[in-house]
Motif scaffolding. Structure first.
Motif: not given
Length: 949
Positions: A453-459, A483-492
């Motif tokens: 998940h960090l590779k596209p953020c660095l590129l 769309g690089f940041i993903q989360c399963d918890k709606d409250e986060t």
């Protein structure tokens, strides 16, 4: 994908999450998102026909198999892969991006035109299903998605056959290390290098001649050495230590492909930010800028650092601007090129300092400091491999830091076997003849060790030019838009996850802090040019980002369509070159980092899938009409619109069509008002405006807003009441100058409704301030409170009762003006457990100030203005972490021995600023007081810098 506040789509998303994994992100292919989105298509709310549903499921299965293979490919350096594998991987990435675009387009058009007014969950789902049924009745959306899926299925089968036909082996052709990719958290200062202090002090002695006799002419030191040796770090340390001794100072990076006009403007701005505040918006040519610099420097003792010069010709340009006065001015240059360093010398007093690699002992200290958080020694079983790794690092600090970052995961030191793997992966290490190539290989180890998940953020950082200062928050908003940041918890909050991504890259030494505020938070960052070289190379290989720079149009492959496009340093001679609209149809990010004429920018109608549009760095005021945002309403996928400082006069009414827009930044533009359609942007999370901008009525409908900055209540009085509806707001800054006083109670009531508020800034609060003292209760998670004004009419009469440790347990920053300070108020503030930054201004003090030994346990910076507050008032034990201290003290009281100006009981001090009151003192008393203060700073173990006013 829709923001979480859109409940109808959130239902689809949460069901899809149970079915498909989403956190699998390939370096540049973005297959994780397309797999997630295909899963969303399968849920019941979309009512897909069985034939289409079957096609989606078939394609999903195929892509998941490819994804598994592509993840393995992403862990191996590209040079270790066979050529057919690289070609295959590129085609798979293109397929996933195209499919994601098709799904995005379908989902947006299904939702297009629905009501923007907030409503309950059941009604929103009903409207959503009704809209879907309408579209399917027309058949257009269904027809489009069916065609796209059929086409993607055919291509997916071809690619699967291709892999089987050629029996492509996706494994590495060498014995590379398998390194644990979990998150690193060293919590160490990235710039903390060993051996800097000694060299710094030696060079300072050379620069600042203590005898002061014959060294009044301009003197230059040129620091030369290969990349990664720490030239900039050393120079920055010298600069910070001595800049207070000069009338003006500037630190200007140049880089490999500089825009000389920008270099001159940066120099003027750094020399005097107030005088040259608007210099970047002028259209002056090089000659006028040189003249302006020389005229400014003619009668001043200056310190100027010109960092990272690559060409002698560039130095000759800059040298023309430096007025050679005889006021003990000093210039420091850094370069990789020996001939450039020699060109910087103009007198026999000038000198070259050649950077040397760290000694074995220094290398070991730095290596261990980065791995072991305390001063404990290296465990015995790791000592031998540690020595072997350090041999391969060749004393290059950048190599030592990045390799050390690989050997710790989640604050856990990795096993000996993993250290051995890292050692074997380093090849022959850093050799004297091939440092650049060897460093690239070592840095690539850090890249391939990143979690997926960090590779596209660095590129993504390769979109910025060399030496560009990247704002952390705006970078995170762009990651979110992509769309690089993903989360399963709606409250986060996704932004909080983005901050953790940023911190991980910082901890891994892949990005470096540029500006750190007094709270210790990194505000802006830079990329070391060797890291930038690496990620630009990787980004180009994978068609992740395309850079158009001057006459060279460096598209990675002319046959491929651009995915992300960045314009750097475009000269006038290529501005008649029009980008073909067909090559822009698939662009997701378009960013400009060069002044360009407005008519040269491509039409917004060329973009079909644009998510990020950033025109904030294309400042050019040559056009009388400004940049046109016509057709911006057609960018239905746009999530980020950055116009900060751009030559934009107005926003079109159709901006309201941008239903996915999350960030809108119009600071520094000529926009006077937002169109009424802005209130339809129901997914807007972040809005940056200027206090003069008029906001439309109905802003209370923007219930997704989390950041609202620089709102002026005199230009938009209705906001006082509408704020009460923006219950998601976490960061708010409001300007109350000339505000109607009838709004005070309304505003206080609205602020009381913002229970999630974390950061509040109030400018020119006037009578509002004291009303807040009485009737406002801060939200429980308030982290910063700033109250600022030029006039005393905006001061609190007394310290508010809500400033205490039980009401504000999380407050990290407090900037407050108080007319009358009580004796125990300092102690009350000092007991705020999380306080890291304090700026306290007071007109007078009643009683005797009292501070206990347990005060200010977490503070890093304390500024006391307007009242006497000598350092002796803080007993041993208080302020154990304070690095920056500013206070006011009377010169006679020091000279007569009434006030002890010792500083030794403040162990962490790095910088002191003293406002020395004359108080009818004699010249001798003033000089005595100043000498005592300087002596106290010299006697301190950390020898902090001191500035006396």
């Amino acid at each position: 994908e829709f923001h979480g506040k859109d409940k109808a789509v959130a239902v689809c998303r949460s069901r899809a999450k149970a079915k498909k994994g989403r956190d699998m992100e390939v370096a540049a292919g973005a297959m994780g998102p397309v797999i997630r989105k295909l899963g969303e298509l399968l849920v019941g709310e979309y009512n897909l026909e069985k034939r289409v549903k079957k096609g989606v499921q078939s394609l999903l299965d195929e892509l998941e198999m490819m994804h598994a293979v592509l993840r393995k490919v992403g862990e191996v350096p590209s040079e270790q892969l066979e050529e057919p594998v690289r070609i295959w991987a590129g085609k798979v990435r293109d397929l996933s991006c195209d499919m994601e675009d098709a799904v995005d387009d379908f989902m947006v058009r299904v939702h297009e035109g629905s009501s923007s007014k907030p409503t309950n969950m059941r009604n929103r789902v009903k409207k959503f299903l009704k809209k879907t049924t309408k579209l399917f009745g027309k058949g257009k959306a269904l027809h489009q998605i069916s065609d796209a899926i059929k086409e993607a299925q055919d291509l997916a089968k071809e690619l699967a056959d291709l892999r089987r036909r050629y029996e492509l082996d996706t494994r590495s052709t060498s014995n590379g290390a398998t390194i644990d990719p979990r998150v690193l958290a060293l919590h160490k200062d990235v710039g903390e290098l060993v051996g800097v202090d000694r060299t710094r002090d030696e060079l300072i002695k050379t620069l600042i001649c203590e005898d002061g006799s014959s060294k009044e002419q301009l003197k230059t030191i040129s620091i030369v050495g290969v990349g990664g040796l720490g030239k900039t770090t050393l120079t920055k340390a010298i600069y910070e230590k001595i800049k207070a001794q000069f009338e003006c100072a500037a630190f200007v990076p140049v880089g490999q492909n500089p825009d000389i006009k920008k270099v001159f403007k940066d120099l003027l701005y750094d020399l005097n930010k107030e005088k040259f505040n608007d210099i970047h918006n002028t259209s002056k040519d090089e000659n006028l800028l040189i003249k302006e610099i020389r005229e400014f420097l003619v009668d001043k003792r200056y310190l100027i650092v010109i960092d990272d010069i690559w060409e002698e010709e560039i130095w000759r340009y800059i040298n023309c601007a430096l007025y050679k006065n005889k006021l003990h001015s000093r210039v420091i240059t850094t370069t990789r090129n020996v001939s450039v360093s020699e060109a910087c010398l103009s007198s026999s007093d000038d000198m070259i300092h050649k950077m040397k690699p760290l000694s074995d002992e220094e290398s070991q200290i730095l290596f261990h400091r980065r791995i072991f958080q305390s001063k404990e020694k290296c465990p015995e079983d790791l000592q031998a491999v540690s020595r072997e790794i350090l041999k391969k690092c060749g004393g290059v600090p950048l190599a030592i830091i990045t390799i050390a970052s690989l050997l710790v995961s989640n604050q856990r030191i990795k096993q000996k076997e993993e250290w051995m793997h890292v050692h074997s992966s380093m090849g022959r290490g850093v050799t004297e003849g091939g440092i650049v190539k060897d460093m690239k290989r070592i840095l690539s180890l850090s890249y391939y060790d990143l979690p997926s998940h960090l590779k596209p953020c660095l590129l993504y950082l390769s979109i910025f030019p060399e030496d560009f200062e990247i704002n952390r928050d705006l970078l995170i908003w762009r990651w979110l838009a992509e769309g690089f940041i993903q989360c399963d918890k709606d409250e986060t909050r996704l932004f909080e996850i983005g901050k953790s991504y940023f911190n991980e890259l910082m901890n891994r030494s892949l990005i470096q802090p540029a500006e750190t505020n007094y709270e210790g938070t990194v505000v802006t960052c830079r990329i070391h040019d060797m890291v930038l070289d690496l990620i630009c190379s990787l980004s180009s290989e994978e068609n992740f980002i395309s850079i158009l720079d001057n006459a060279e149009w460096n598209a990675p492959n002319p046959q491929r369509k651009f995915r992300r496009l960045s314009l750097h340093n475009i000269k006038a001679k290529v501005q008649n070159h029009q980008i073909e609209s067909t090559s822009l149809s698939k662009v997701r990010t378009f960013a400009v980092f060069s002044p360009v004429t407005c008519d040269w920018l491509p039409s917004l109608s060329s973009f079909q899938f644009l998510r990020v549009l950033d025109l904030g760095s294309c400042v050019s005021h040559e056009s009388s009409s400004g940049i046109s945002l016509k057709y911006v309403g057609n960018l239905i996928h746009l999530r980020y619109l950055g116009l900060k400082d751009a030559d934009v006069r107005e926003l079109p009414m159709d901006i309201g069509k941008l239903q996915l827009l999350q960030t809108l930044d119009i600071r520094g533009t000529s926009i006077k008002e937002l169109p009424s359609s802005v209130v339809q942007l129901i997914n807007l999370i972040c809005l940056y405006v200027n206090y003069r901008v008029r906001l439309p009525k109905g802003m209370g409908s923007l219930m997704s807003l989390e950041v609202l900055e620089e709102v002026g209540l005199s230009s938009s009085p209705h906001i006082a009441e509408e704020l009460s509806h923006l219950t998601e707001v976490r960061t708010l800054s409001i300007d109350c100058a000339n505000m109607d006083e009838d709004l005070i109670d309304i505003l206080i009531k609205s602020l009381g409704n913002l229970h999630k508020l974390q950061n509040l800034r109030i400018d020119d609060g006037g009578r509002l301030i004291n009303r807040m003292c009485e009737s406002w209760v801060p939200p429980p998670n308030l982290r910063s409170f700033d109250s600022w004004s030029l006039s005393s009419s905006s001061s609190f009469l007394r310290l508010p009762k809500w400033v205490n440790s039980s009401t504000l347990p999380h407050l990290s920053r407090l900037e407050i003006d108080v007319e009358e300070l009580q004796g125990d108020d300092i102690q009350i503030i000092g007991m705020l457990p999380a306080l890291r930054f304090l700026e306290l201004t007071a007109d007078r003090v009643m009683g005797t100030l009292a501070v206990r030994a347990d005060a200010f346990p977490s503070a890093r910076s304390c500024i006391f203005r307007g009242f006497p507050m000598a350092s002796c008032l803080f007993p041993p034990g208080a302020m154990p972490r304070v690095q920056h201290l500013q206070f006011r003290v009377s010169a006679p009281s020091i000279a007569r021995g009434e006030v002890d100006c010792g500083l030794g009981h403040l162990p962490s001090l790095e910088h002191i600023k003293v406002d020395l009151r004359r108080d009818n003192s004699s010249r001798e008393e003033l000089e005595t007081a100043e000498a005592w203060l300087r002596r106290a700073a010299q006697a301190h173990p950390k020898r902090p810098t001191i500035e006396i006013r």
